[in-house]
Design a protein around this motif. Sequence first.
Motif, mmCIF file in Angstrom:
data_model
loop_
_atom_site.group_PDB
_atom_site.id
_atom_site.type_symbol
_atom_site.label_atom_id
_atom_site.label_comp_id
_atom_site.label_asym_id
_atom_site.label_seq_id
_atom_site.Cartn_x
_atom_site.Cartn_y
_atom_site.Cartn_z
ATOM 1 N N VAL A 188 -55.004 -10.581 -18.594
ATOM 2 C CA VAL A 188 -54.835 -11.364 -17.369
ATOM 3 C C VAL A 188 -54.304 -12.735 -17.755
ATOM 4 N N SER A 189 -53.302 -13.221 -17.039
ATOM 5 C CA SER A 189 -52.753 -14.546 -17.296
ATOM 6 C C SER A 189 -52.816 -15.379 -16.030
ATOM 7 N N VAL A 190 -52.910 -16.691 -16.246
ATOM 8 C CA VAL A 190 -52.995 -17.613 -15.114
ATOM 9 C C VAL A 190 -51.954 -18.703 -15.287
ATOM 10 N N GLN A 191 -51.318 -19.076 -14.167
ATOM 11 C CA GLN A 191 -50.290 -20.116 -14.199
ATOM 12 C C GLN A 191 -50.620 -21.161 -13.145
ATOM 13 N N PRO A 192 -51.034 -22.375 -13.570
ATOM 14 C CA PRO A 192 -51.350 -23.414 -12.589
ATOM 15 C C PRO A 192 -50.083 -23.927 -11.905
ATOM 16 N N LEU A 193 -50.142 -24.078 -10.605
ATOM 17 C CA LEU A 193 -49.030 -24.620 -9.818
ATOM 18 C C LEU A 193 -49.450 -25.994 -9.323
ATOM 19 N N LEU A 194 -49.129 -27.001 -10.111
ATOM 20 C CA LEU A 194 -49.638 -28.347 -9.840
ATOM 21 C C LEU A 194 -49.023 -28.971 -8.584
ATOM 22 N N GLY A 226 -51.737 -28.912 -5.805
ATOM 23 C CA GLY A 226 -53.067 -29.494 -5.904
ATOM 24 C C GLY A 226 -53.290 -30.182 -7.242
ATOM 25 N N ASP A 227 -54.506 -30.742 -7.376
ATOM 26 C CA ASP A 227 -54.853 -31.483 -8.597
ATOM 27 C C ASP A 227 -56.061 -30.885 -9.320
ATOM 28 N N ALA A 228 -56.531 -29.726 -8.894
ATOM 29 C CA ALA A 228 -57.746 -29.154 -9.466
ATOM 30 C C ALA A 228 -57.454 -28.514 -10.827
ATOM 31 N N ASN A 283 -54.458 -20.463 -2.860
ATOM 32 C CA ASN A 283 -54.759 -21.866 -2.618
ATOM 33 C C ASN A 283 -56.245 -21.978 -2.310
ATOM 34 N N PHE A 284 -56.893 -23.068 -2.727
ATOM 35 C CA PHE A 284 -58.324 -23.214 -2.491
ATOM 36 C C PHE A 284 -58.717 -24.684 -2.495
ATOM 37 N N ILE A 285 -59.924 -24.921 -1.984
ATOM 38 C CA ILE A 285 -60.506 -26.269 -1.922
ATOM 39 C C ILE A 285 -61.709 -26.316 -2.856
ATOM 40 N N LYS A 321 -58.269 -29.961 -4.592
ATOM 41 C CA LYS A 321 -57.712 -28.674 -4.184
ATOM 42 C C LYS A 321 -56.817 -28.141 -5.305
ATOM 43 N N GLY A 322 -56.600 -26.808 -5.262
ATOM 44 C CA GLY A 322 -55.817 -26.194 -6.317
ATOM 45 C C GLY A 322 -54.911 -25.104 -5.799
ATOM 46 N N ARG A 323 -53.922 -24.788 -6.619
ATOM 47 C CA ARG A 323 -52.980 -23.710 -6.312
ATOM 48 C C ARG A 323 -52.561 -23.092 -7.643
ATOM 49 N N LEU A 324 -52.741 -21.788 -7.780
ATOM 50 C CA LEU A 324 -52.381 -21.136 -9.036
ATOM 51 C C LEU A 324 -51.999 -19.691 -8.800
ATOM 52 N N LYS A 325 -51.308 -19.147 -9.834
ATOM 53 C CA LYS A 325 -50.871 -17.759 -9.798
ATOM 54 C C LYS A 325 -51.664 -16.988 -10.853
ATOM 55 N N ILE A 326 -52.226 -15.858 -10.436
ATOM 56 C CA ILE A 326 -52.959 -14.988 -11.350
ATOM 57 C C ILE A 326 -52.214 -13.665 -11.442
ATOM 58 N N VAL A 327 -51.956 -13.228 -12.696
ATOM 59 C CA VAL A 327 -51.241 -11.968 -12.928
ATOM 60 C C VAL A 327 -52.221 -10.980 -13.548
ATOM 61 N N PHE A 328 -52.495 -9.906 -12.832
ATOM 62 C CA PHE A 328 -53.367 -8.843 -13.334
ATOM 63 C C PHE A 328 -52.501 -7.757 -13.971
#
Length: 235
Positions: A123-129, A132-134, A163-165, A203-210
């Motif tokens: 699993v990989s994660v890519q933050p999308l700044l 958000g700033d989380a 997206n989340f708070i 708040k944050g925004r990121l992409k998760i690849v399963f």
Amino acid sequence: MENNYQLSRIHNYIHGLMSKEEMFQLEREALEDPFLQDAIDGYRLQNGVDTRQLSLLQQRLTRRVEDTVATRHAQYFTWQRLAIGATAGVLFVTLLALLYFKHFNGKAERTTDVELSEPENKVSVQPLLDGGDATPREGWKMFEQYLNQKSGAPATGGEITVNFIIDKNGVPTDIRAEGQPESSLLNEAIRLLQKGPKWQGTKGRLKIVFPVKDEKNQAQANVIKPPHCFGIEKK
């Protein structure tokens, strides 16, 4: 002729036929040459030995000196050969040690390369700044390790952007997906975010690849084999 000359001088010295200067010179030579002194003493003891006999004595003394020098030379060359042999042995052992350590280290390096080159479906994660700033409090690397340890995504895999708070306790809330991903992916992303490490920020925004799971072996295990001519296989 040289031996005869010496014998003549010894004869003249013993019988007092030399001048004082010649006697002094011969005595000085006898002090520096022990064999000459032996010859003078021997001639005096023999009391008139003939020249031929004295010549034979001188020849024996000469051969004795030559044999002594030859023995010393032989010993020198023997020790020299031993030193060369010992040096060659040390160099040979050193070469073997270098080859051994080179071979050993080469095997270790190849083992490490295999371990690093083994592909893993993770699993990989890519933050999308820009959304958000989380950030995870323990860092992105630890967060990605958590995802790989706890992920239970379906075999089909896929990617999802959420997206989340961040609430006051550092827990992601109000998690929403962009687009229309599969419900199983959204539910897994929500579970992982809410059960995972704490966050910092607002708040944050990121992409998760399963990843797509390899169920080839599982599919083969579930195949029902047909009966054959020798009977039906027992279940």
